[in-house]
Design a protein around this motif. Structure first.
Motif, PDB file in Angstrom:
ATOM      1  N   VAL A 152     -46.084  -7.826  -4.227  1.00 56.20           N
ATOM      2  CA  VAL A 152     -47.451  -7.172  -3.996  1.00 56.20           C
ATOM      3  C   VAL A 152     -48.427  -8.213  -3.901  1.00 56.20           C
ATOM      4  N   LEU A 153     -49.649  -7.818  -3.096  1.00 55.97           N
ATOM      5  CA  LEU A 153     -50.641  -8.813  -2.674  1.00 55.97           C
ATOM      6  C   LEU A 153     -51.736  -8.773  -3.998  1.00 55.97           C
ATOM      7  N   PRO A 154     -52.273  -9.993  -4.120  1.00 50.54           N
ATOM      8  CA  PRO A 154     -53.354  -9.922  -5.296  1.00 50.54           C
ATOM      9  C   PRO A 154     -54.408  -8.569  -5.186  1.00 50.54           C
ATOM     10  N   GLU A 155     -54.793  -8.321  -3.854  1.00 53.69           N
ATOM     11  CA  GLU A 155     -55.788  -7.281  -3.891  1.00 53.69           C
ATOM     12  C   GLU A 155     -55.161  -5.890  -4.270  1.00 53.69           C
ATOM     13  N   GLY A 210     -57.827  -3.142  -2.706  1.00 51.11           N
ATOM     14  CA  GLY A 210     -56.642  -2.760  -1.884  1.00 51.11           C
ATOM     15  C   GLY A 210     -56.221  -1.672  -2.623  1.00 51.11           C
ATOM     16  N   GLN A 211     -55.200  -1.150  -2.048  1.00 54.88           N
ATOM     17  CA  GLN A 211     -54.228   0.234  -2.605  1.00 54.88           C
ATOM     18  C   GLN A 211     -53.694  -0.475  -4.118  1.00 54.88           C
ATOM     19  N   THR A 251     -58.197   6.561  -9.699  1.00 55.21           N
ATOM     20  CA  THR A 251     -58.231   5.578  -8.833  1.00 55.21           C
ATOM     21  C   THR A 251     -57.142   5.823  -7.917  1.00 55.21           C
ATOM     22  N   LEU A 252     -55.923   6.146  -8.247  1.00 59.54           N
ATOM     23  CA  LEU A 252     -54.833   6.706  -7.417  1.00 59.54           C
ATOM     24  C   LEU A 252     -55.197   7.687  -6.581  1.00 59.54           C
TER      25      LEU A 252
END
Length: 234
Positions: free
Chosen positions: A167-170, A9-10, A227-228
């Protein structure tokens, strides 16, 4: 050439392990554990203690020592070991090479970061004060698997850090140096950057999507920047 981290994910949060990633304390603490084990009559060298106990919570270490000696140790054994480690870290803890520069670099990327460690918060406070990293890690961003009674490879400390950030784990990447910690990241459903010199064995589950190895902390900021940028382009 620096390549982007293939995250699910982001990327929104970086979660650091402490020992071996930020603070060079593993060998000193494992040496202290080896000395304690020898006082129990066990034949454990300093090197063997490092191989066996690196990355593990003191509660796990105590259970292993009890199993090997065949007897229960006093209930306050882990507490006494922790008090000894705090005193040791107040004198001996040093930053992992490149850690302060790396943390400044990640700040420049405007990526939030937290710590999730098997060390207690009391131990980490001593380590960060000794290494002058307290400015990077206020108390509400330091999380202890030991204090949660959920030592790695349980993923709970990493999942808690993600929830605290909202935030989500991903959306998280974990920075680890131990197989135990990398396994915790895998169970949490997070990406992971493993800090490990080239040529050393990799975890048994390697390769895993979203997991990469770096040999030095100087590689981390360029990797996250790439990555960003890649995520913006996509």
């Amino acid at each position: 050439m620096t390549t982007a981290l293939d995250a699910a994910g982001q990327l929104k949060l970086v979660i650091f392990d402490c020992d071996g990633v930020l603070v060079d304390s593993e060998r000193a603490s494992c040496r202290a554990t080896a000395e304690f084990a020898r006082s129990l009559g066990l034949k454990i060298s300093d090197d063997e203690a490092h191989d066996r106990f690196s990355g593990k919570a003191l509660s796990q270490v105590v259970k292993e020592l009890e199993h090997e000696t065949g007897r229960a140790l006093p209930e306050n054994t882990a507490l006494k070991m922790r008090e000894n480690l705090v005193r040791l870290m107040q004198k001996m803890a040093e930053p992992v090479e490149g850690a302060p520069e790396m943390l400044h670099g990640i700040r420049g990327l405007q990526l939030p970061f937290r710590v999730g460690s098997n060390s207690s918060v009391v131990e980490m406070d001593a380590k960060f004060e000794r290494t002058q990293m307290t400015m990077f890690f206020p108390e509400n961003r330091v999380h202890s698997a030991n204090d949660m009674d959920e030592p790695k490879p349980s993923p709970e400390v990493y999942l808690y850090a993600a929830k605290a950030e909202g935030v989500l784990p991903e959306n998280c990447v974990v920075i680890e140096d131990s197989d135990t910690g990398a396994e915790a990241a895998r169970r949490a459903g997070m990406s992971c950057v493993l800090l490990r010199s080239e040529g050393l064995p990799l975890p048994t589950f390697w390769p895993t999507p979203g997991f990469v190895r770096i040999g030095h902390l100087s590689e981390l900021v360029p990797l996250l920047r790439k990555t960003l940028q890649s995520q913006k382009e996509n």
